[in-house]
Design a protein around this motif. Structure first.
Motif, mmCIF file in Angstrom:
data_model
loop_
_atom_site.group_PDB
_atom_site.id
_atom_site.type_symbol
_atom_site.label_atom_id
_atom_site.label_comp_id
_atom_site.label_asym_id
_atom_site.label_seq_id
_atom_site.Cartn_x
_atom_site.Cartn_y
_atom_site.Cartn_z
ATOM 1 N N LEU A 181 -8.632 14.363 5.671
ATOM 2 C CA LEU A 181 -9.512 15.141 5.486
ATOM 3 C C LEU A 181 -10.975 15.731 4.719
ATOM 4 O O LEU A 181 -11.217 15.774 5.025
ATOM 5 C CB LEU A 181 -8.766 16.565 5.720
ATOM 6 N N ILE A 240 -10.211 23.982 0.098
ATOM 7 C CA ILE A 240 -9.187 22.526 0.244
ATOM 8 C C ILE A 240 -7.675 22.788 -0.734
ATOM 9 O O ILE A 240 -6.519 22.429 -0.827
ATOM 10 C CB ILE A 240 -9.608 21.349 0.718
ATOM 11 N N PHE A 250 -15.175 20.327 15.486
ATOM 12 C CA PHE A 250 -13.967 19.762 14.844
ATOM 13 C C PHE A 250 -13.867 20.160 13.639
ATOM 14 O O PHE A 250 -12.978 19.864 12.659
ATOM 15 C CB PHE A 250 -15.066 18.330 15.188
ATOM 16 N N ILE A 251 -14.894 20.786 13.022
ATOM 17 C CA ILE A 251 -15.098 20.741 11.247
ATOM 18 C C ILE A 251 -14.095 22.078 11.457
ATOM 19 O O ILE A 251 -13.193 21.973 10.420
ATOM 20 C CB ILE A 251 -16.892 21.241 10.842
ATOM 21 N N MET A 270 -10.480 20.859 11.313
ATOM 22 C CA MET A 270 -10.400 20.181 10.076
ATOM 23 C C MET A 270 -10.172 21.226 9.054
ATOM 24 O O MET A 270 -9.611 20.721 8.451
ATOM 25 C CB MET A 270 -11.155 19.084 9.928
ATOM 26 N N ALA A 271 -10.989 22.771 9.594
ATOM 27 C CA ALA A 271 -11.353 23.297 8.062
ATOM 28 C C ALA A 271 -9.933 23.946 7.591
ATOM 29 O O ALA A 271 -9.373 23.927 6.531
ATOM 30 C CB ALA A 271 -12.520 23.992 7.867
ATOM 31 N N LYS A 322 -2.354 23.372 5.931
ATOM 32 C CA LYS A 322 -1.342 21.955 5.261
ATOM 33 C C LYS A 322 -0.958 21.743 4.320
ATOM 34 O O LYS A 322 -1.448 22.649 3.345
ATOM 35 C CB LYS A 322 -2.236 20.793 5.478
ATOM 36 N N LEU A 358 -6.964 23.580 9.149
ATOM 37 C CA LEU A 358 -5.628 21.949 8.459
ATOM 38 C C LEU A 358 -5.818 21.889 7.213
ATOM 39 O O LEU A 358 -4.997 21.784 6.572
ATOM 40 C CB LEU A 358 -6.156 20.993 9.173
ATOM 41 N N ALA A 359 -7.107 22.257 7.057
ATOM 42 C CA ALA A 359 -7.379 21.137 5.098
ATOM 43 C C ALA A 359 -6.602 22.275 4.418
ATOM 44 O O ALA A 359 -5.949 22.190 3.409
ATOM 45 C CB ALA A 359 -8.181 21.082 4.732
ATOM 46 N N ILE A 360 -7.146 23.682 4.890
ATOM 47 C CA ILE A 360 -6.234 24.828 4.097
ATOM 48 C C ILE A 360 -4.851 25.573 4.442
ATOM 49 O O ILE A 360 -4.272 25.379 3.125
ATOM 50 C CB ILE A 360 -6.784 26.480 4.382
ATOM 51 N N GLY A 401 -14.207 24.149 3.673
ATOM 52 C CA GLY A 401 -13.594 23.368 4.011
ATOM 53 C C GLY A 401 -13.492 22.984 2.865
ATOM 54 O O GLY A 401 -12.168 23.061 2.206
ATOM 55 N N VAL A 456 -19.300 21.237 14.742
ATOM 56 C CA VAL A 456 -19.206 22.325 13.995
ATOM 57 C C VAL A 456 -17.528 22.527 14.764
ATOM 58 O O VAL A 456 -16.767 23.522 13.556
ATOM 59 C CB VAL A 456 -19.703 23.099 14.847
ATOM 60 N N ASN A 476 -0.851 15.528 15.435
ATOM 61 C CA ASN A 476 -1.905 14.360 15.107
ATOM 62 C C ASN A 476 -2.686 14.462 16.450
ATOM 63 O O ASN A 476 -4.051 13.055 16.380
ATOM 64 C CB ASN A 476 -1.033 13.574 15.054
ATOM 65 N N MET A 528 -5.401 15.901 16.798
ATOM 66 C CA MET A 528 -6.674 15.482 15.595
ATOM 67 C C MET A 528 -7.636 14.323 16.618
ATOM 68 O O MET A 528 -8.674 13.845 16.805
ATOM 69 C CB MET A 528 -6.611 15.063 14.143
ATOM 70 N N MET A 586 -5.263 8.876 9.445
ATOM 71 C CA MET A 586 -3.511 9.250 9.850
ATOM 72 C C MET A 586 -2.787 8.201 10.095
ATOM 73 O O MET A 586 -1.427 8.580 9.724
ATOM 74 C CB MET A 586 -3.754 9.587 11.538
#
Lengths: 526, 249
Positions: free
Chosen positions: A119, A160, B76-77, B80-81, B87, B83-85, A156, B74, B168, B171, A25
């Protein structure tokens, strides 16, 4: 630190991933070094664990989390990691592939997913954590949890990339969830009837002298459900629909990581369930399943090979080749003999290495040519000879040319088919080998010659091929991408040359199966 | 096609019912799952091993704590997943959603939420900390805590909620939760035990081996609570606004 080497295998990538998310970050430049360093650490731990397993008298390393040791507590109270020779070998393959791809990932990640590097690297490391954990765990439910870790990070990592990738991922999510649910349902049935989740414990319960479990309907249905779930996860032919799109539209690094590992690790899970949890006798002789599956394998190999033949694009063609290879390995397990099993296990290792070569190569081609259509390959050999050499060492290994490792593993698979007199499987193997010869030699022709699809010669004379300057310019890919490819190609050759050492370890594993259950070395009455 | 898809459904359904016919009798204490050495150990020895009265928590956080660590991962993932898609997928303010209306936050609703949120958050801490003796624990406490932030976002708008708990920071807290859990595991490894062998913490805590397990379980539950809280809210913020992180209900 040495005695905990098996724990360090997942601690390195797990902490690496958390630090990527935290420190990334502030500064996203730190993610790549963290990723590579934690893979180096994990790879060291993997080598150390394999050495321990080879060195110990029982040929395995058992590690129980939380201090619930077998001396003071019943088996199954804590969760056990068991690295026998099979588990340790496949773990090392996972970590090796992970290490090479993590080095490779620098440029593709920056170019294809700008701003999302923390990420990406974080999910990447968790993917390795999940896959390595799957190879080590000795607990049926822990296996499910780790399959979920690997699957979710996979979704993910694929999505992405682009919107098309997200659409492809949606199919993958649906099918992957169905597969995981079937597996979990099967584990539930096993727990109701045996009262334990530890794989060795399940085997003990089935093999107990007064036990009637081997003949019980619930146990057989549990076995079928678990196998079905894993077959969906490994993209076995009728369930393969998610794979080609997901791997084609995924970012370069993702397809380089997932294509060599995910399907292969799932085949490992099947072998683990068959040999360790349910046992040889139950798996091959108590169920109708063992009679049906070998025929499905034949259908799977032939149809995947035919579909691969129809593709005009490298990544998509490779994806169908993976589906065919999955058929090989499943077939090797279910021909039900010693040599077929050696072939299957060895093919997991060699297929991971050669698929890695091919996808790393395809990534480099895509970066230079901006396309992976066959037509874009014209005259590529003179422009990037090292890349193409690495790519085709992988290709020759898939075809099965000596001295690459693919030749030796296919040799054992064919021996297995002949010993069990499974001629239909043998024919399917030979047919798909022919298809692969056609596929790769068609490509070789194209990378050497500048002839267009319609056969028209674009060159007007010697040295003038009618190509633009940019196309003829000699330029290999950047070193961070080229070196992993060449290393992977080197590994394909080294494993091929030292194949006897790998096979020796697999033989020691198969000779030391629990309960002295041996795989037959001759044909069993069909 | 719809009719064809019924075939596997009935096939699997038939298999499941067929298999269930030879299950052990319902509620039979002699059935394998209740009578195995493992279950007997959990039922009989949990108090001896860990001093924890709630054996569900002991199985979850200690005996099978390794599973629970990865369950947290899991969660957490998942965050993140998503967010990854999402963002950068939509530019801010570019697409107006159909159901969006311009309205001030409602006076009655916001004032009620102002009153109720502190209570919810204290209750979340109670559920988290009381997991050892009553139903509760990190997952439940974390969900309740996350819900309090979602309630703020629902009654005002996302900007108000994000001003208190930015993405932020979400995360960061989620990663810190994993770090707490795995950190306790690795710390007990450095003290000489296996990974997650909480009993070894007796060397740094002034308590017995059993009580060390008791206290370490609270520690890992806090880790789980952090991750679940943050990811709950991050998922809501991203999914409800299609990644734009603005606007109200």
């Amino acid at each position: 630190m040495m005695e905990n080497a098996i724990a360090w295998i997942f601690i390195f990538p797990l902490f690496g991933s958390v630090f990527c998310a935290l420190l990334g970050m502030a500064n996203r430049k730190v993610c790549y070094p963290i990723s590579v360093l934690s893979m180096v650490g994990a790879f060291w731990a993997g080598v150390e664990t394999l050495m321990q397993a080879v060195g110990s008298s029982s040929h395995e390393v058992s590690y129980i989390f939380g201090g619930w040791t077998l001396d003071s507590y019943p088996r199954g109270v804590g969760i056990e990691f068991r690295a026998d020779l099979l588990g340790a070998l496949i773990t090392l393959v996972v970590l090796g592939v992970g290490l090479l791809v993590s080095i490779y990932s620098k440029l593709p990640t920056e170019e294809e997913t700008p701003g999302k590097e923390p990420l990406f690297h974080s999910l990447f490391l968790l993917q390795i954590t999940g896959l390595a954990g799957i190879c080590l765990t000795g607990d049926a439910f822990n296996l499910y949890v780790l399959i979920e870790v690997a699957a979710l990070t996979g979704y993910g990592l694929i999505a992405i990339g682009s919107n098309r990738a997200a659409a492809a991922t949606f199919n993958y999510v649906i099918l992957g969830t169905i597969g995981a649910s079937l597996y979990l349902l099967g584990v539930g049935y096993v727990y109701i009837t045996t009262g334990t989740l530890n794989m060795v414990g399940i085997h003990d319960a089935i093999m107990a002298p007064e036990s009637k479990l081997a003949a019980s309907a619930s146990m057989q249905v549990a076995f079928v459900l678990i196998c079905l779930g894993i077959l969906i996860k490994m993209a076995f032919f009728p369930f393969h629909a998610w794979l080609p799109n997901a791997y084609c539209h995924a970012p370069t690094t993702t397809s380089c990581l997932l294509a060599p590992l995910v399907t292969k690790v799932m085949i490992y899970v099947m072998i683990r369930i068959v040999l360790t949890a349910f046992g040889v006798d139950f798996s091959f002789e108590s169920t109708l399943w063992a009679k049906v599956l070998p025929w499905l394998v034949v259908v799977a190999i032939v149809s995947a090979a035919v579909m691969a033949l129809a593709q005009r694009e490298i990544k998509r063609m490779l994806a169908y080749l993976i589906v065919a290879e999955v058929g090989y390995m499943v077939g090797g397990v279910w021909v039900y003999n010693y040599y077929g099993m050696i072939g299957s296990i060895f093919h997991i290792i060699s297929d991971a290495c050669m698929t890695l070569c091919l996808f790393l190569g395809a990534g480099l081609i895509l970066r230079k040519c901006k396309t992976t259509n066959f037509d874009g390959l014209r005259g590529l050999f003179s422009k990037m000879p090292l890349t193409m050499t690495g790519f085709f060492i992988g290709g020759f290994s898939i075809i099965g040319l000596p001295p690459t490792c693919g030749f030796f593993s296919k040799w054992y698979l064919i021996t297995g088919a002949m010993v069990s007199e499974r001629w239909e499987y043998l024919l399917a193997l030979l047919f798909s080998t022919m298809v692969m010869v056609v596929l790769f030699f068609r490509m070789i022709e194209r990378i050497h010659l500048a002839v267009s699809e319609s056969g028209e010669n674009l060159g007007k004379g010697h040295g003038d091929l009618g190509l633009t300057d940019e196309q003829t310019r000699f330029s290999e890919g950047p070193l961070t991408m080229l070196v992993p490819l060449l290393l992977a190609a080197g590994v394909v050759l080294v494993i091929g040359i030292y194949n006897q050492d790998v096979v020796n370890q697999i033989e020691i594993f198969l000779d030391n199966l629990p309960h002295d259950a041996d795989l037959p070395k001759e044909a069993v009455g069909k | 096609m719809k009719a064809a898809s019924m075939v596997p459904v009935f096939l699997v359904g038939f298999l499941l019912v067929f298999a269930a016919t030879d299950f052990p009798e319902w509620g039979n204490p002699q059935s394998p799952a209740s009578d195995s050495p493992v279950s007997s150990h959990f039922i009989g020895k949990t108090g001896v091993d860990t001093e924890v009265p709630n054996m569900v928590t002991a199985v979850l956080a200690d005996y099978r704590g390794f599973d629970t660590m990865f369950e947290t991962v899991v969660v957490f993932i998942a965050g993140m997943a998503v967010l990854a898609i999402l963002k950068n997928s939509v530019k801010k303010g570019s697409v107006r959603r159909d159901h969006e209306v311009d309205a001030e936050p409602d006076l009655i609703v916001t004032n009620m939420v102002r009153l109720i949120v502190p209570v919810i958050q204290i209750f979340a801490f109670y559920v988290l900390a009381h997991g050892h003796v009553s139903p509760g624990g990190g997952f439940q406490g974390g969900v309740i805590m996350g819900a309090s932030f979602i309630l703020i976002a629902l009654s005002w708008d996302l900007e108000t909620a994000l001003a208190r708990f930015s993405l932020n920071r979400c995360m960061g807290v989620a990663a810190a939760g994993i770090l707490i859990y795995a950190g306790i595991g690795i710390f007990s490894m450095f003290l000489g035990g296996e990974f997650l062998d909480y009993a070894e913490l007796e060397r740094v805590l002034p308590v017995s081996r059993e009580m060390a397990r008791y206290h370490a379980m609270l520690g890992v539950e806090i880790g789980v609570g952090c991750t679940v809280t943050a990811i709950m809210f991050a998922l809501y913020a991203n999914l409800s606004s299609e990644g734009k992180l603005e606007g109200g209900l």
